[in-house]
Scaffold this motif. Structure first.
Motif, PDB file in Angstrom:
ATOM      1  N   UNK A  64       0.794  -1.053  -0.170  1.00 56.81           N
ATOM      2  CA  UNK A  64       0.064   0.060  -0.092  1.00 56.81           C
ATOM      3  C   UNK A  64       0.749   1.219   0.060  1.00 56.81           C
ATOM      4  N   UNK A  65       0.244   2.456  -0.053  1.00 56.96           N
ATOM      5  CA  UNK A  65       0.773   3.786  -0.248  1.00 56.96           C
ATOM      6  C   UNK A  65       0.436   4.600   0.755  1.00 56.96           C
ATOM      7  N   UNK A  66      -0.742   4.434   1.660  1.00 54.06           N
ATOM      8  CA  UNK A  66      -1.326   5.512   2.607  1.00 54.06           C
ATOM      9  C   UNK A  66      -2.700   5.938   1.829  1.00 54.06           C
ATOM     10  N   UNK A  67      -3.099   5.566   0.661  1.00 54.93           N
ATOM     11  CA  UNK A  67      -4.166   5.600  -0.033  1.00 54.93           C
ATOM     12  C   UNK A  67      -4.988   4.694  -0.291  1.00 54.93           C
ATOM     13  N   UNK A 118       8.746 -10.759   0.624  1.00 58.63           N
ATOM     14  CA  UNK A 118       8.444  -9.089   0.795  1.00 58.63           C
ATOM     15  C   UNK A 118       9.877  -8.476   1.071  1.00 58.63           C
ATOM     16  N   UNK A 119      10.053  -7.681   0.108  1.00 63.24           N
ATOM     17  CA  UNK A 119      11.315  -6.681   0.457  1.00 63.24           C
ATOM     18  C   UNK A 119      10.746  -5.132   1.117  1.00 63.24           C
ATOM     19  N   UNK A 120      10.945  -5.168   2.380  1.00 67.46           N
ATOM     20  CA  UNK A 120      10.656  -4.190   3.061  1.00 67.46           C
ATOM     21  C   UNK A 120      11.299  -2.766   2.621  1.00 67.46           C
ATOM     22  N   UNK A 121      12.622  -2.974   2.244  1.00 68.49           N
ATOM     23  CA  UNK A 121      13.199  -1.692   1.956  1.00 68.49           C
ATOM     24  C   UNK A 121      12.648  -1.202   0.515  1.00 68.49           C
ATOM     25  N   UNK A 127      12.191   6.926   9.135  1.00 67.71           N
ATOM     26  CA  UNK A 127      11.457   6.105   9.793  1.00 67.71           C
ATOM     27  C   UNK A 127      12.010   4.913  10.108  1.00 67.71           C
ATOM     28  N   UNK A 128      13.234   4.628   9.817  1.00 72.38           N
ATOM     29  CA  UNK A 128      13.677   3.478  10.433  1.00 72.38           C
ATOM     30  C   UNK A 128      14.202   3.395  11.881  1.00 72.38           C
ATOM     31  N   UNK A 129      13.913   2.271  12.432  1.00 72.82           N
ATOM     32  CA  UNK A 129      14.337   2.164  13.913  1.00 72.82           C
ATOM     33  C   UNK A 129      15.029   0.838  13.977  1.00 72.82           C
ATOM     34  N   UNK A 145       6.812  -0.898  10.966  1.00 69.88           N
ATOM     35  CA  UNK A 145       7.089   0.448  10.514  1.00 69.88           C
ATOM     36  C   UNK A 145       6.473   0.544   8.959  1.00 69.88           C
ATOM     37  N   UNK A 146       6.861  -0.470   8.138  1.00 71.32           N
ATOM     38  CA  UNK A 146       6.486  -0.604   6.735  1.00 71.32           C
ATOM     39  C   UNK A 146       4.614  -0.619   6.811  1.00 71.32           C
ATOM     40  N   UNK A 147       4.176  -1.464   7.665  1.00 74.39           N
ATOM     41  CA  UNK A 147       2.600  -1.332   7.724  1.00 74.39           C
ATOM     42  C   UNK A 147       2.071   0.016   7.955  1.00 74.39           C
ATOM     43  N   UNK A 148       2.732   0.679   8.836  1.00 78.58           N
ATOM     44  CA  UNK A 148       2.165   1.924   9.554  1.00 78.58           C
ATOM     45  C   UNK A 148       2.312   2.974   8.291  1.00 78.58           C
TER      46      UNK A 148
END
Length: 802
Positions: free
Chosen positions: A26-29, A105-108, A302-304, A320-323
């Protein structure tokens, strides 16, 4: 797992819906579940695409009651893509021999890859690879490509790429007896340029949704022209693309999608807009490159990072990715709130609860413009909240426990207990504390950002209206010279009435009363911060006078709290008279007792009778308020307390909570972070596993738990570091668990564009952005420092034990 990859080996039908939620893109939309492109909803797979704010209302009758439910709408499936060899059957993994199956799933990069080899009854082996993305660079774009390698055969392969509008909302088992068809029959088309289109509309909210798809075919990497044969079925449109392959050759079909709705800004008709989106997007590689670049910018902010690396570190990045996929810079103009289950499924119907309390701290300190937009969702719904307050004879604003498009109360009035099969009254709308959460979030945003303009224009109005409501809701008892707040529920949903009482609701819930007193204090602070002109404007607008301010002060000093043995803060009045529960007996009988409410109701009993909690209630206070803030409230209320009252209260409720909510262990870890680091770390790891291990047994497949995901990040960034933003300074008081060697993250605090924090057990480093900015006051434990943004501070830490 590796540092940036979530990988599944082997196809497991029983785990497919869990993987679809965890690997959603997703992308926030909008967000699309990671269902196999060749699948439809069949009990194994559940394709789903959800656009923030696209909702619809349907009506059912249950036990003679008319029930309305507003739901986020499952939109037409843009991923639909399958193939067959030489006119045979379409791809069906259950009918073929499958090997080397990998989903990654490549989070980066924000890319989902699927690879496998299939062998049919004729011994033909085909190697398949697929990549998918939902563009973080362009909010209306998504893309998919599929490569098909003829391993040991030659002949024609036909790829069918479609747009499937034959979808319903049926992704949550307990809702399937209710209406789920939200979309009107779709209009479909195929342009001369080979672009597929599908346009539909929601049945009640009348939102138009349009999809456009462009296909491109390559053989061994070279583009080829392939005639497109149109396929039409009711609600479905596709093209069949046939190429001849020799053994060893590879065919690739690239599919680019535009998704537009009538809610979008800056467009005309959604169908034309969707076509325009893919016309100007470029090819798959161009879309992928821009998408990856945007993700790289987000990860920098945003990385932790935590050491040790491993499962916990990757899971944290997954959170973080899903947020960022649920709420991003693309969310700012959408007028949407924070859905409790993300945009990843249909659980809770996409409603907005109080999870923003756990989510917004992440955004306040990284993407404050996004946090601001989420708070504006609440501000725009003040008229509805005011009307709700008036409907029960109160002033101010009463926000709904479950909110949707309009801000009216969307909580169910009846809910199904799947253990007993009975529909029961649902009193959860009595969680009036949601308004306190809205005020709390607004104030914390102001503290972190110093955004006085927002406070003056929007935030103060929200806080003052919430304060007005709770001051009016409180009733005065002259015998005790105390105010009571009656007929409410706290965060613990296992208690909605006292045993034997016919009327629902509890009196003097400690969580509600303490936060109400705190909020009334912040409302008075707001008036002090505003200019004189704006203060008078707001008081006139909200019909507030000096007598109201005096009442706020009086109520904030006289709200009742109840206590029992050894200075334990009672969850509500009458709690101490409840029965103790047979924890051991029920664990022996049922094993998992996280949903005691369902178990006891099926037995003809009720959690209302016992000292049991679904989740943290009183303990939430020790997470949301610092010790200084909590003690200040207790002092203001004139309740004596001692330094041991907090640990005694924590210990009491730790023993009486069954963690029926994924948020509960986040809170328990937080409140133990200073006193029992080993136990806090254990709860932290449990909270991390909530979704990836699907600890609630099937719920994650219906949608991730966004608040719990955000809460684990916040535990690291604030809970274990003691990070606070108050009194115009950045405060840090690290207390890392022994098994957490170090951590590193970047934040934005007020007018400082970037502050990098690195902590281990021996040293804390705070680095500036090396840009021109004001000197930043920093308090580390009891010492005061000033950070020059062109440099950094390195502070030795004395190890603490406990």
């Amino acid at each position: 797992m590796t540092r940036w990859l979530l990988r599944y080996d082997g196809f497991d039908p029983a785990q497919e819906q869990l993987r679809e939620a965890l690997c959603a893109l997703g992308n926030g939309r909008f967000v699309t579940r990671a269902a196999a492109p060749e699948s439809r909803a069949d009990g194994v797979h559940y394709p789903g695409t959800y656009v923030a704010g696209v909702v619809n209302r349907l009506v059912d009758e249950i036990d003679g009651h008319r029930i309305e439910n507003e739901s986020i709408v499952n939109l037409p499936d843009w991923q639909s893509l399958t193939f067959r060899l030489d006119g045979g059957d379409w791809l069906d993994l259950s009918a073929l021999t499958v090997c080397d199956y990998v989903q990654e799933l490549d989070l980066r990069r924000g890319v989902l890859t699927r690879r496998f080899v299939v062998e049919d009854g004729q011994g033909r082996r085909t190697k398949v690879g697929q990549r998918r993305l939902v563009s973080m660079a362009a909010p209306c774009l998504a893309a998919l490509d599929c490569t098909i390698e003829a391993v040991n055969w030659s002949g024609p392969v036909t790829v069918r790429s479609g747009l499937d509008g034959r979808v319903t909302n049926c992704g949550v088992a307990r809702y399937r007896g209710l209406s789920g068809r939200h979309l009107l029959p779709a209009e479909t088309g195929l342009g001369d340029d080979g672009v597929l289109t599908l346009v539909t509309e929601t049945s009640q909210s009348r939102m138009r949704i349009a999809l456009a798809a462009r296909q491109r075919v390559l053989v061994d990497g070279a583009p080829v022209d392939v005639p497109a044969a149109r396929v039409d079925e009711p609600g479905f449109v596709a093209v069949d693309l046939t190429v001849d392959l020799a053994a060893g050759q590879v065919a690739t079909v690239q599919k680019l999608i535009g998704l537009c709705t009538s809610r979008d800004r800056g467009i005309g008709e959604p169908g034309e807009a969707a076509v325009d989106e893919i016309a100007r997007a470029g090819d798959f590689d161009t879309v992928l490159a821009r998408h990856e670049l945007t993700w790289s910018y987000l990860w920098r902010r945003c990385d932790v990072q935590m050491d040790p690396q491993g499962r916990a570190s990757v899971t944290l990045r997954l959170h973080v990715f899903h947020l960022l996929q649920t709420i991003s810079h693309h969310s700012i103009d959408l007028d949407v709130g924070i859905p409790a289950r993300g945009l990843h499924g249909e659980a809770y119907r996409g409603h907005v609860f109080w999870d923003e309390m756990f989510v917004l701290p992440f955004y306040n300190l990284r993407l404050p413009e996004v946090a601001r937009a989420m708070l504006l969702y609440r501000w725009r719904r003040l008229p509805q909240a005011r009307a709700a307050a008036r409907a029960i004879g109160r002033r101010g604003a009463m926000f709904p426990w479950q909110s949707g498009a309009s801000g009216r109360e969307e909580s169910q009035t009846r809910h199904l207990n799947p253990k007993s099969g009975r529909w029961l009254p649902d009193n959860s709308a009595r969680q009036r504390h949601i308004g306190l959460a809205v005020a709390y979030n607004t104030w914390r945003y102001y503290e972190a950002t110093g955004d006085v303009g927002f406070l003056a224009q929007y935030g103060a109005e929200v806080i003052l209206d919430v304060a007005t409501f709770f001051a009016d809701l409180a009733t005065y008892d002259p015998a005790d010279d105390r105010y009571d707040i009656c007929g409410v529920m706290g965060p613990d949903e296992y208690h909605d009435a006292l045993p034997g009482r016919e009327e629902p609701g509890l009196d003097d819930n400690a969580y509600t009363n303490v936060l109400a007193a705190w909020t009334l204090g912040r409302a008075l602070d707001c008036l002090d911060i505003l200019t004189e002109q704006r203060r008078h404007e707001l008081m006139d607008l909200l019909d507030l006078g000096q007598l109201d301010l005096e009442r706020w002060g009086h109520v904030s000093r006289k709200l009742r709290l109840c206590w029992h043995g050894d200075g334990i803060l009672s969850q509500f009045r009458g709690y101490e008279d409840l029965e103790e529960f047979d924890w051991a007996g029920y664990r022996d009988r049922y094993g998992d007792i996280s949903r005691l409410d369902r178990i006891l109701e099926a037995e003809g009993d009720s959690t209302n009778r016992y000292k049991v909690s679904k989740q943290a209630d009183v303990l939430m206070l020790f997470q949301l308020l610092t010790a200084d803030e909590l003690y200040a409230v207790l002092d203001r209320l004139d309740y004596r307390h001692d330094p041991e009252s907090i640990p005694r209260t924590i210990g009491y409720y730790l023993d009486r909570t069954c963690h029926g909510s994924t948020l509960s262990k986040v809170v328990h870890s937080w409140v133990l972070a200073r006193s029992n680091r080993d136990k806090a770390w254990g709860y932290f790891l449990d909270a991390l596993d909530s979704d990836i291990a699907d600890v609630q047994g099937g719920t994650t497949g219906e949608g991730i738990h966004l608040g719990a995901m955000a809460g684990t990040i916040d535990l690291l960034q604030r809970g274990f570091t003691g990070l606070e933003t108050r009194k115009d300074a950045l405060w840090l008081d690290p207390y890392l668990p022994d098994l957490l060697a170090s951590m590193r993250f970047r934040i934005r605090y007020r007018h400082h564009p970037e502050v990098e924090v690195t902590i281990n057990h021996d040293r804390l480093t705070v680095g500036g952005s090396r840009q021109r900015a004001a000197v930043l006051p920093v308090r580390i434990r009891e010492a005061e420092y000033r950070l020059d943004p062109r440099g950094s501070l390195e502070i030795p830490l004395q190890r603490r034990h406990g």
